[in-house]
Design a protein around this motif. Structure first.
Motif, PDB file in Angstrom:
ATOM      1  N   TYR A  90       0.872  -1.172   0.000  1.00 37.79           N
ATOM      2  CA  TYR A  90       0.000   0.000   0.000  1.00 37.79           C
ATOM      3  C   TYR A  90       0.913   1.228   0.000  1.00 37.79           C
ATOM      4  CZ  TYR A  90      -3.826  -3.123   1.256  1.00 37.79           C
ATOM      5  OH  TYR A  90      -4.761  -4.131   1.255  1.00 37.79           O
ATOM      6  N   VAL A  91       0.813   2.045  -1.052  1.00 36.62           N
ATOM      7  CA  VAL A  91       1.752   3.133  -1.263  1.00 36.62           C
ATOM      8  C   VAL A  91       0.976   4.436  -1.408  1.00 36.62           C
ATOM      9  CG1 VAL A  91       3.648   4.010  -2.677  1.00 36.62           C
ATOM     10  CG2 VAL A  91       3.297   1.555  -2.452  1.00 36.62           C
ATOM     11  N   MET A  92       1.483   5.482  -0.749  1.00 37.68           N
ATOM     12  CA  MET A  92       1.000   6.846  -0.992  1.00 37.68           C
ATOM     13  C   MET A  92       2.028   7.515  -1.893  1.00 37.68           C
ATOM     14  SD  MET A  92       0.265   9.966   1.712  1.00 37.68           S
ATOM     15  CE  MET A  92      -1.103   9.182   2.545  1.00 37.68           C
ATOM     16  N   LYS A  93       1.678   7.676  -3.184  1.00 39.04           N
ATOM     17  CA  LYS A  93       2.654   8.137  -4.168  1.00 39.04           C
ATOM     18  C   LYS A  93       3.057   9.583  -3.909  1.00 39.04           C
ATOM     19  CE  LYS A  93       1.053   4.943  -7.742  1.00 39.04           C
ATOM     20  NZ  LYS A  93       0.488   4.818  -9.107  1.00 39.04           N
ATOM     21  N   GLU A  94       2.084  10.468  -3.887  1.00 46.45           N
ATOM     22  CA  GLU A  94       2.369  11.878  -3.670  1.00 46.45           C
ATOM     23  C   GLU A  94       1.616  12.344  -2.432  1.00 46.45           C
ATOM     24  OE1 GLU A  94       1.404  14.095  -7.088  1.00 46.45           O
ATOM     25  OE2 GLU A  94       2.823  13.046  -8.398  1.00 46.45           O
ATOM     26  N   PRO A  95       2.296  12.669  -1.346  1.00 38.28           N
ATOM     27  CA  PRO A  95       1.590  13.071  -0.111  1.00 38.28           C
ATOM     28  C   PRO A  95       0.875  14.408  -0.288  1.00 38.28           C
ATOM     29  CG  PRO A  95       3.944  13.389   0.141  1.00 38.28           C
ATOM     30  CD  PRO A  95       3.758  12.700  -1.172  1.00 38.28           C
ATOM     31  N   ASN A  96      -0.411  14.397  -0.025  1.00 42.11           N
ATOM     32  CA  ASN A  96      -1.231  15.608  -0.044  1.00 42.11           C
ATOM     33  C   ASN A  96      -1.413  16.067   1.405  1.00 42.11           C
ATOM     34  OD1 ASN A  96      -3.018  17.655  -0.467  1.00 42.11           O
ATOM     35  ND2 ASN A  96      -4.500  16.441  -1.647  1.00 42.11           N
ATOM     36  N   LEU A  97      -0.671  17.129   1.800  1.00 44.89           N
ATOM     37  CA  LEU A  97      -0.679  17.548   3.201  1.00 44.89           C
ATOM     38  C   LEU A  97      -2.062  18.017   3.642  1.00 44.89           C
ATOM     39  CD1 LEU A  97       2.732  19.426   3.426  1.00 44.89           C
ATOM     40  CD2 LEU A  97       2.184  17.114   4.169  1.00 44.89           C
ATOM     41  N   GLU A  98      -2.793  18.651   2.754  1.00 44.08           N
ATOM     42  CA  GLU A  98      -4.142  19.104   3.123  1.00 44.08           C
ATOM     43  C   GLU A  98      -5.052  17.919   3.416  1.00 44.08           C
ATOM     44  OE1 GLU A  98      -7.731  21.906   1.322  1.00 44.08           O
ATOM     45  OE2 GLU A  98      -5.883  21.578   0.177  1.00 44.08           O
ATOM     46  N   LEU A  99      -4.957  16.883   2.571  1.00 45.38           N
ATOM     47  CA  LEU A  99      -5.758  15.672   2.799  1.00 45.38           C
ATOM     48  C   LEU A  99      -5.317  14.959   4.068  1.00 45.38           C
ATOM     49  CD1 LEU A  99      -7.881  13.662   1.672  1.00 45.38           C
ATOM     50  CD2 LEU A  99      -6.003  12.521   0.480  1.00 45.38           C
ATOM     51  N   ILE A 100      -3.998  14.957   4.341  1.00 48.51           N
ATOM     52  CA  ILE A 100      -3.488  14.287   5.544  1.00 48.51           C
ATOM     53  C   ILE A 100      -3.989  14.995   6.795  1.00 48.51           C
ATOM     54  CG2 ILE A 100      -1.378  13.853   6.847  1.00 48.51           C
ATOM     55  CD1 ILE A 100       0.004  13.315   4.157  1.00 48.51           C
ATOM     56  N   ARG A 101      -3.942  16.335   6.805  1.00 47.01           N
ATOM     57  CA  ARG A 101      -4.425  17.077   7.983  1.00 47.01           C
ATOM     58  C   ARG A 101      -5.921  16.882   8.177  1.00 47.01           C
ATOM     59  NH1 ARG A 101      -1.023  21.279   5.620  1.00 47.01           N
ATOM     60  NH2 ARG A 101       1.018  21.261   6.667  1.00 47.01           N
ATOM     61  N   LYS A 102      -6.668  16.907   7.090  1.00 46.60           N
ATOM     62  CA  LYS A 102      -8.116  16.700   7.194  1.00 46.60           C
ATOM     63  C   LYS A 102      -8.429  15.294   7.712  1.00 46.60           C
ATOM     64  CE  LYS A 102     -12.410  17.299   4.655  1.00 46.60           C
ATOM     65  NZ  LYS A 102     -13.031  17.656   3.361  1.00 46.60           N
ATOM     66  N   GLY A 103      -7.680  14.299   7.224  1.00 40.96           N
ATOM     67  CA  GLY A 103      -7.883  12.935   7.705  1.00 40.96           C
ATOM     68  C   GLY A 103      -7.553  12.797   9.180  1.00 40.96           C
ATOM     69  N   GLN A 104      -6.484  13.483   9.636  1.00 39.32           N
ATOM     70  CA  GLN A 104      -6.142  13.426  11.056  1.00 39.32           C
ATOM     71  C   GLN A 104      -7.247  14.021  11.916  1.00 39.32           C
ATOM     72  OE1 GLN A 104      -2.233  14.750  12.247  1.00 39.32           O
ATOM     73  NE2 GLN A 104      -1.366  14.234  10.264  1.00 39.32           N
ATOM     74  N   SER A 105      -7.776  15.180  11.500  1.00 36.77           N
ATOM     75  CA  SER A 105      -8.842  15.802  12.304  1.00 36.77           C
ATOM     76  C   SER A 105     -10.088  14.916  12.354  1.00 36.77           C
ATOM     77  CB  SER A 105      -9.192  17.166  11.726  1.00 36.77           C
ATOM     78  OG  SER A 105      -9.736  17.029  10.427  1.00 36.77           O
ATOM     79  N   MET A 106     -10.446  14.302  11.235  1.00 38.58           N
ATOM     80  CA  MET A 106     -11.633  13.435  11.228  1.00 38.58           C
ATOM     81  C   MET A 106     -11.402  12.169  12.041  1.00 38.58           C
ATOM     82  SD  MET A 106     -12.948  13.910   7.295  1.00 38.58           S
ATOM     83  CE  MET A 106     -14.538  13.196   7.614  1.00 38.58           C
ATOM     84  N   LEU A 107     -10.190  11.638  12.002  1.00 38.44           N
ATOM     85  CA  LEU A 107      -9.903  10.447  12.808  1.00 38.44           C
ATOM     86  C   LEU A 107      -9.927  10.788  14.304  1.00 38.44           C
ATOM     87  CD1 LEU A 107      -7.020   8.885  10.687  1.00 38.44           C
ATOM     88  CD2 LEU A 107      -9.256   7.864  11.091  1.00 38.44           C
ATOM     89  N   ARG A 108      -9.408  11.953  14.683  1.00 47.62           N
ATOM     90  CA  ARG A 108      -9.477  12.355  16.097  1.00 47.62           C
ATOM     91  C   ARG A 108     -10.922  12.521  16.550  1.00 47.62           C
ATOM     92  NH1 ARG A 108      -5.352  16.102  14.552  1.00 47.62           N
ATOM     93  NH2 ARG A 108      -3.276  15.358  15.130  1.00 47.62           N
ATOM     94  N   ASP A 109     -11.751  13.149  15.692  1.00 48.41           N
ATOM     95  CA  ASP A 109     -13.160  13.307  16.045  1.00 48.41           C
ATOM     96  C   ASP A 109     -13.842  11.955  16.201  1.00 48.41           C
ATOM     97  OD1 ASP A 109     -12.747  15.992  15.927  1.00 48.41           O
ATOM     98  OD2 ASP A 109     -13.586  16.244  13.910  1.00 48.41           O
ATOM     99  N   ALA A 110     -13.500  11.015  15.323  1.00 47.24           N
ATOM    100  CA  ALA A 110     -14.110   9.690  15.407  1.00 47.24           C
ATOM    101  C   ALA A 110     -13.703   8.964  16.679  1.00 47.24           C
ATOM    102  CB  ALA A 110     -13.731   8.864  14.178  1.00 47.24           C
TER     103      ALA A 110
END
Length: 285
Positions: A90-110
């Motif tokens: 499982y590879v993340m080819k190009e890291p999208n920092l905006e998507l990573i930050r949004k995913g972190q906030s949603m995971l913390r809320d969950a």
């Protein structure tokens, strides 16, 4: 150049699918593992090792492939399953920092929602558009008025109704002053007691900290000379050699003056005179 597709809208459904797993512990572990991976990638996005998870590894088997919704969650966060160096990863080819930050906030809320008892916090509802505010009206005296007081300020409205504020009587004012004095005295006593307890606790803590610091008892506390069992223990709870054992040599912190004062106070109690005896006149023989 390859463009990273926007998968931010698929993160919340993927988290809900992951939390629909009957084993709630496995679901929480998947969310925590995903959050830790995103944190590491955000700190060092140029590291290809952090953006690669090998299929069949412990993390992949336990938190991605086995639980329900694990693969969908990682795909929504930008991971793609492909073959690298003869093995599937499982590879993340190009890291999208905006998507990573949004995913972190949603995971913390969950995770916070799971801890509080609900799967996900309710979505934020859009606030209805409120009607435009009416322009405030001015009272004839110059202050702002309101429609509830006939477009007058509170003072003019009370004058119009003939309302006059009651003046406190002398008895009530004296009672209030007495109560205030009693409250002040009680507060002063409480502060004195609290200060006395704090002093006692501080002395006890200082004594314990000194005893804990003195772990090496086989060397002089000042010159570090080895003394073995022949060291001299001072009243400041430290061990010194024959040269440094005097209080003036090692800047002793013990209060000898207060010790002697306490000893004098204990050995010489205050004399109390009793005047109950009656003077008896001795008659001459």
């Amino acid at each position: 150049m390859m463009t990273q597709r926007d998968t931010s809208g698929h993160i919340e459904p993927a988290i809900r699918a992951c939390l629909s797993n009957p084993d709630r512990g496995t679901a929480k572990g998947t969310l925590r593992t995903c959050l830790q991976i995103l944190k590491k990638i955000e700190k060092k996005p140029s590291s290809a090792r952090l953006r690669r998870i090998q299929c069949g590894s412990v993390i992949s088997r336990k938190f991605i492939e086995s639980p329900m919704g694990g693969e969908g969650l990682f795909e929504a966060l930008g991971f793609v399953k492909q073959q690298m160096n003869g093995s599937m990863c499982y590879v993340m080819k190009e890291p999208n920092l905006e998507l990573i930050r949004k995913g972190q906030s949603m995971l913390r809320d969950a995770l916070a929602g799971v801890a509080s008892g609900c799967a996900l916090p309710p979505p934020k509802a859009s606030l209805p558009l409120s009607a435009p505010r009416a322009k405030p009206t001015l009272c004839p005296c110059g202050f702002f008025g309101s429609s509830a007081t006939d477009n007058l300020c509170s003072r003019c409205y009370n004058k119009k109704r003939g309302f006059q504020p009651q003046q406190p009587s002398a008895s009530s004012s004296s009672a209030n002053t007495n109560d205030a004095k009693q409250d002040a005295q009680q507060g002063h006593q409480k502060r004195r007691l609290a200060l006395k307890r704090a002093r006692v606790k501080l002395r006890a803590l200082m004594f314990l900290s000194k005893k804990q610091q003195l772990k090496r008892r086989s060397r002089c506390h000042r010159c570090n000379k080895k003394v073995g069992h022949l060291g001299f223990e001072c009243k400041c709870l430290s061990v010194f050699c024959g040269t440094c054992r005097f209080p003036a040599s090692h800047a002793c912190a013990f209060d000898y003056r207060q010790q002697h004062r306490n000893k004098l106070k204990k050995d010489n109690p205050a004399l109390t005179h009793s005047f109950k005896r009656k003077m008896v006149r001795i008659e001459e023989a």
